[in-house]
Design a protein around this motif. Structure first.
Motif, PDB file in Angstrom:
ATOM      1  N   LEU A 259      59.379  95.522  -5.094  1.00 10.35           N
ATOM      2  CA  LEU A 259      60.575  95.531  -5.009  1.00 10.35           C
ATOM      3  C   LEU A 259      61.537  95.951  -5.389  1.00 10.35           C
ATOM      4  O   LEU A 259      61.526  95.203  -7.000  1.00 10.35           O
ATOM      5  N   ASN A 260      62.341  96.891  -4.854  1.00  8.93           N
ATOM      6  CA  ASN A 260      63.789  96.339  -5.865  1.00  8.93           C
ATOM      7  C   ASN A 260      64.594  95.915  -6.051  1.00  8.93           C
ATOM      8  O   ASN A 260      64.836  95.227  -4.471  1.00  8.93           O
ATOM      9  N   THR A 261      64.562  95.050  -7.000  1.00  4.30           N
ATOM     10  CA  THR A 261      65.369  93.211  -7.205  1.00  4.30           C
ATOM     11  C   THR A 261      66.921  93.214  -7.291  1.00  4.30           C
ATOM     12  O   THR A 261      67.777  92.776  -6.600  1.00  4.30           O
ATOM     13  N   ALA A 262      67.509  95.189  -7.223  1.00  4.91           N
ATOM     14  CA  ALA A 262      68.742  94.975  -7.187  1.00  4.91           C
ATOM     15  C   ALA A 262      69.650  94.981  -5.768  1.00  4.91           C
ATOM     16  O   ALA A 262      69.822  93.971  -5.544  1.00  4.91           O
ATOM     17  N   LEU A 263      68.216  95.607  -5.160  1.00  9.54           N
ATOM     18  CA  LEU A 263      68.640  95.106  -3.313  1.00  9.54           C
ATOM     19  C   LEU A 263      68.070  93.614  -3.080  1.00  9.54           C
ATOM     20  O   LEU A 263      68.798  93.347  -1.669  1.00  9.54           O
ATOM     21  N   PHE A 264      66.894  93.158  -2.881  1.00  6.95           N
ATOM     22  CA  PHE A 264      65.972  92.592  -2.637  1.00  6.95           C
ATOM     23  C   PHE A 264      65.720  91.513  -3.590  1.00  6.95           C
ATOM     24  O   PHE A 264      64.628  91.562  -3.769  1.00  6.95           O
ATOM     25  N   PRO A 265      66.799  90.222  -3.916  1.00  4.96           N
ATOM     26  CA  PRO A 265      66.476  89.087  -5.476  1.00  4.96           C
ATOM     27  C   PRO A 265      65.776  88.910  -4.989  1.00  4.96           C
ATOM     28  O   PRO A 265      66.037  88.426  -3.643  1.00  4.96           O
ATOM     29  N   GLU A 266      65.460  88.302  -5.860  1.00  4.41           N
ATOM     30  CA  GLU A 266      64.233  86.486  -5.506  1.00  4.41           C
ATOM     31  C   GLU A 266      65.329  85.660  -4.832  1.00  4.41           C
ATOM     32  O   GLU A 266      66.356  85.850  -5.722  1.00  4.41           O
TER      33      GLU A 266
END
Length: 1009
Positions: A259-266
């Protein structure tokens, strides 16, 4: 470009106004200058006037100092809107979509939209971003930027729920029920605001924090706590264990699917605790997911389901929003989509081009609730588990191609020139040569070779591994979402269930009670309280349950009769003779007849499925299902048992019955005067393969059409109907979407059991690949391709075509896991019987052992019995056939030849083969059962590391609460100086013991985000 219009610019009489261009409103006087508008907005006082405004243009944005902010009506806007309809970032129809009608179009919608916006926002210009040209303006970019787009008019309170009703409803009873119902909602603490701009009136509902706190405690909702001393060490150790070297290598290897961590951060890990207002200081109320949207919506929905709408007759039969919608008091109730979150999910998740990416399960859970998120998590996990078995199936299929030329049976068939086979029907069929089946025998070898048993073994082990690893994987998800320990026992009774028992005379004395209180010696009676009585099974529940399941059995019989009719069609080949050509041709015998029968079977299955699915809901409503979980499980069981028979019965017939009891030419076994079916020259396993492909692939196509095309057409029709006023004779009755709740009104409703259809489709598919895939090793690959697309299509459907569902809690996928477990066990027996009775494995082994021919050089002749044509029971009508003088023909059976002392009787080799088949079934089932048992033991439902983490978190949580209680007691003592040391110690000990008991009861399981 059109300029702005003010009331003083035009002074035309009404007679000179075109009906298409004029719009009459009691409107707000618009300010002439920016300063005046600002002052008016600041004072929140706008003068009312009875001016008739002539709208000859659609741009109300100008003359307020906003250069370049005029509305544009480009001729290509409609085409651009259509082109954007399926783009990832496309949002539901906005005001601009109704403004853009092309050159020379009807501008009444535009004027109405602009006027509504002015009325709503207290200003004479359009909200920023809604059809305003300039930077950031344009299609699909607007509505959400306005502060009241999905908020109250004050621009601060969010709209958490919406009720809609027909503003032209003049029924006094309906008006009174709405008034009582809304009053009760306000008494519960909900904040309401009416919107009566258009003919459909809306009621916006907001739940303040006090209401959320109260009901979160009632519903035992777990929320994140503030950081606890020592939790960092627990998290760090568990993260170190989880993030091993292998996992890091896999993560970097498959970085393209992350996933794109910028849009869906952990998410940071957090410990959860059931909400209690006594511990309000311990909770992280500032956490963005403290009360996420799905939790707020579920709380409001719980309140809506339990409010009465009749005064003085408050019973379970007159409460709940569902009853009001059913009685047309309200047209619908729904939650709102969030523009930003939905656009992000549409772009990164509900997008076919993102088919290989992982799913943002945490964000799905926040948006739709845990129940929907668990469905998508399960579907994604199931799809990923299909990858290894699909690759193995492809390898088995390629093995058949590679060893095609080495098969002795197909080689002997193709090289044979003299073997004449007996006719396959009584009158019209002719003799035929065995080498005519050369091609079909080669194709049969692709699915009936040495790898068939190996693939069946792998499939049986895979099915158990998939179920066990899913339980392990879901335990981690549920723990992360704070739902560990949640069961259906926490659920409250369904309002429909309470209404049902309220109408039962047998339960009249059980369902209510009257309480009394004593005040200074006087007994005061309180109102009756509705109870949740125990409903006896035999006296009350038995009859509805018996009736419901009896009708299910009736439909199962109808399905079996329909399958029997298709079998009769197969037997009566003459019926399709005039349509499909000569039934003596191999094309007819091998391909056309099985394919047409499969298509007819698919049509019958789909029709019965449609009828019974609607009936099953009514039957379940007739039962006494206390909670929503019980209702869903009852509906699921009834539907799946029927679907099991409906979808699989024809395949079971081909696998286990067809060609097994035919008889022989001198004495055929008959049904209704027709000879029983023989397996076609390609073999029954090949016909099973064809039937499986037709039903499985056809079902997937039908489901895709039903799930995507029909909702799209229905939504489009509904939008056009409200946009153009097709339901009314006057154009002023159009519904113009100009904010979130008017946009979502045009979407299709999200039913409470909407996931049932999705689960059923996938579980039926799971049955196809576990029960019958050894007849077609590429079946898992077809399922994999379908599921990769299915995940994205389901996401698109829920985000684009359906209203946002109310979030529901769940800790697993429910009864579906048990159903798949039963199917897995049935699949072991099914595979053993298919291999034993429908393949050539056992006859080959017995022949090689008995005849000493491991190369199988004479195996083909061994499987063909000899028949004397003079012994025919019914003489075939050969006419001018070239085989009219044949005296001997061959047929596929193990029988004595006509010159044997016991002609046409079973030889000893037949009983040896039968013994070998039965022995194989017993040995195969025991081996597979042992392997499955070992696998279940080796893969626990919850990993040891997760159990250790839960125990450590529970310990930290108990110690933290004990310390908090001790501090509270000391604080209380400091504020009460008269408290003695003994009293202080006693209160402290009592409070600690009480809190310890509550903690042990409520927090045996915790979770993190």
């Amino acid at each position: 470009m059109y300029s702005a219009v003010r009331t003083h610019d035009y002074d035309y009489p009404e007679s000179e106004m075109d009906e298409r261009e004029s719009l009459y409103f009691d409107t707000i006087s618009l300010a002439d200058s920016e300063a005046a508008a600002a002052a008016a907005a600041h004072r929140k006082s706008l003068s009312q006037s009875r001016n008739t405004i002539y709208h000859s243009a659609v741009d109300l944005a100008g003359d307020e100092g906003r250069s370049g902010s005029s509305l544009r009506l480009g001729s290509g806007a409609a085409a651009e809107h259509a082109a954007l309809a399926w783009q990832p970032g496309y949002r539901q129809s906005t005001a601009l979509e109704h403004l853009n009608g092309g050159g020379g179009g009807d501008h009444t919608d535009a004027a109405l939209t602009a006027q509504i916006l002015a009325l709503q926002n207290g200003r004479g210009h359009l909200p920023t971003g809604i059809g305003v040209s300039g930077s950031g303006g344009g299609l699909g970019g607007g509505g959400g930027d306005d502060e009241t787009y999905r908020r109250f008019d004050d621009g601060k309170r969010s709209v958490d729920f919406v009720l809609a009703y027909n503003g032209e409803d003049q029924v006094e009873e309906h008006r009174r029920k709405r008034e009582i119902f809304e009053t009760n909602l306000q008494r519960e603490g909900l904040q309401l605001e009416h919107n009566k701009v258009q003919r459909v009136h809306f009621i916006k509902i907001h739940a303040p924090a006090e209401v959320l706190y109260r009901y979160a405690e009632i519903l035992k909702i777990k929320v994140p706590l503030k950081p606890i001393p020592g939790q960092e060490q627990v998290f760090a150790e568990s993260e170190h264990q989880f993030k091993s070297v292998v996992s890091r290598m896999c993560r970097s290897l498959f970085s393209s699917v992350q996933l794109n961590t910028a849009l869906f951060p952990e998410r940071e890990p957090r410990i959860h605790l059931e909400f209690s207002r006594n511990y309000l200081e311990l909770y992280d109320t500032e956490h963005p997911n403290f009360f996420d949207a799905s939790t707020r919506y579920s709380i409001i929905n719980f309140i809506l389901q339990r409010q009465h709408f009749v005064e003085g007759e408050e019973s379970a039969d007159n409460l709940g929003i569902e009853k009001l919608v059913q009685d047309s008091v309200y047209t619908c109730s729904y939650t709102l989509h969030d523009k930003d979150d939905r656009d992000r999910l549409l772009k990164e998740w509900a997008n076919i081009t993102k088919w290989k990416n992982l799913q943002p399960l945490d964000q799905i859970k926040d948006y739709f609730g845990a129940k929907v998120a668990l469905y998508f998590a399960w579907l994604g996990f199931y799809t990923q588990m299909l990858i290894p078995i699909s690759l193995f199936g492809v390898a088995c299929f390629l093995y058949g191609f590679i060893t095609w030329s080495s098969d002795p049976i197909s080689r002997d068939i193709c090289d044979d020139n003299g073997t004449i086979m007996c006719p396959q029907c009584d009158r019209s069929c002719d003799y035929w040569r065995l080498n005519e089946t050369c091609t079909s025998s080669k194709f049969n070898y692709l699915i009936d070779n040495n790898m068939t048993v190996v693939f069946a073994l792998a499939m049986a082990v895979w099915a158990v591994a998939y179920l066990e690893f899913w339980k392990r994987y879901s335990a981690g998800l549920v723990h992360r979402w704070g739902l560990t320990g949640f069961t259906h026992h926490v659920e409250h009774p369904r309002p429909q269930y309470l209404a049902k028992i309220s109408r039962s005379k047998r339960l009249a004395n059980r369902r209510t009670t009257t309480t009394t209180t004593t005040l200074q010696g006087n007994h005061e009676a309180k109102p009756k309280v509705t109870l949740d009585p125990d409903v006896p099974f035999w006296s009350i529940k038995f009859l509805p349950n018996f009736t419901s399941y009896s009708i299910m059995v009736l439909f199962i019989c109808i399905s079996v009769i329909a399958i029997a009719g298709i079998i009769i069609y197969r037997m009566a080949q003459r019926a399709s003779h005039s349509i499909l050509g000569s039934e003596n041709s191999m094309t007819f015998k091998v391909m056309i007849l099985p394919m047409t029968a499969g298509v007819i079977d698919l049509i019958v299955i789909s029709l019965l499925d449609l009828v019974y699915s609607n009936l099953a809901v009514r039957l379940t409503n007739y039962e006494y299902c206390r909670t929503q979980t019980e209702y869903d499980e009852s509906l699921t069981i009834k539907n799946y048992v029927f679907q099991f028979v409906n979808y699989y019965s024809s395949l079971f017939y081909i696998a286990f019955l067809k060609g097994k009891f035919v008889g022989y030419p001198a004495k055929y076994n008959r049904v209704l005067g027709f000879r029983q079916e023989e397996c076609n020259p390609g073999g029954c396993l090949m016909e099973l393969c064809m039937q499986l492909v037709i039903i499985m692939a056809g079902k997937q196509v039908v489901n895709a059409i039903v799930e995507m095309l029909i909702p799209y057409l229905m939504r489009t029709l509904k939008e056009l109907s409200y946009r153009h006023g097709w339901y009314k004779s006057h154009k002023d009755n159009r519904l113009v979407p100009y904010n979130q709740f008017t946009e979502d009104y045009n979407l299709l409703p999200a039913e409470s059991n909407s996931l049932y259809v999705e689960y059923l489709e996938m579980v039926v598919q799971f049955g196809f690949i576990t029960l019958f895939s050894l007849a077609f090793p590429l079946a898992p690959l077809l399922a994999l391709i379908n599921n990769v697309v299915e995940v994205r299509l389901d996401a698109i459907k829920m985000l684009r075509f359906l209203r946002r569902p109310v979030g529901m809690r769940a800790h697993d996928i429910g009864v579906w896991h048990n159903i798949m477990t039963v199917v897995t066990r049935i699949a072991v027996a099914s595979s053993a019987m298919i291999i034993a009775f429908s393949s050539n494995l056992i006859p080959k082994i017995v022949y090689a052992a008995s005849m000493g021919d491991p190369e199988l050089n004479n195996y083909l002749n061994f499987t063909l019995a000899v028949f004397n044509t003079k012994d025919f029971q019914v003489e075939p009508l050969l006419g001018g056939s070239q085989y009219v003088n044949e005296t001997v023909c061959r047929y596929t059976e193990f029988r004595n030849p006509p010159w044997h002392p016991q002609p046409y009787k079973r030889p000893m080799i037949y009983w040896k083969i039968l013994t070998g088949r039965l022995a194989f079934i017993v040995i195969y089932q025991n081996i597979i059962t042992m392997l499955q048992g070992i696998l279940r033991w080796a893969v626990p439902d919850v990993s040891g590391r997760l159990l250790k983490r839960i125990k450590r978190e529970n310990f930290l949580l108990r110690e933290h609460i004990i310390e908090y209680e001790r501090q509270q007691v000391h604080i209380q003592a400091a504020t009460t100086p008269t408290t003695t040391a003994t009293q202080l110690k006693s209160e402290e000990g009592s409070a600690l013991r009480q809190r310890q008991r509550e903690t042990d009861d409520n927090n045996t399981n915790t979770s993190y985000v």
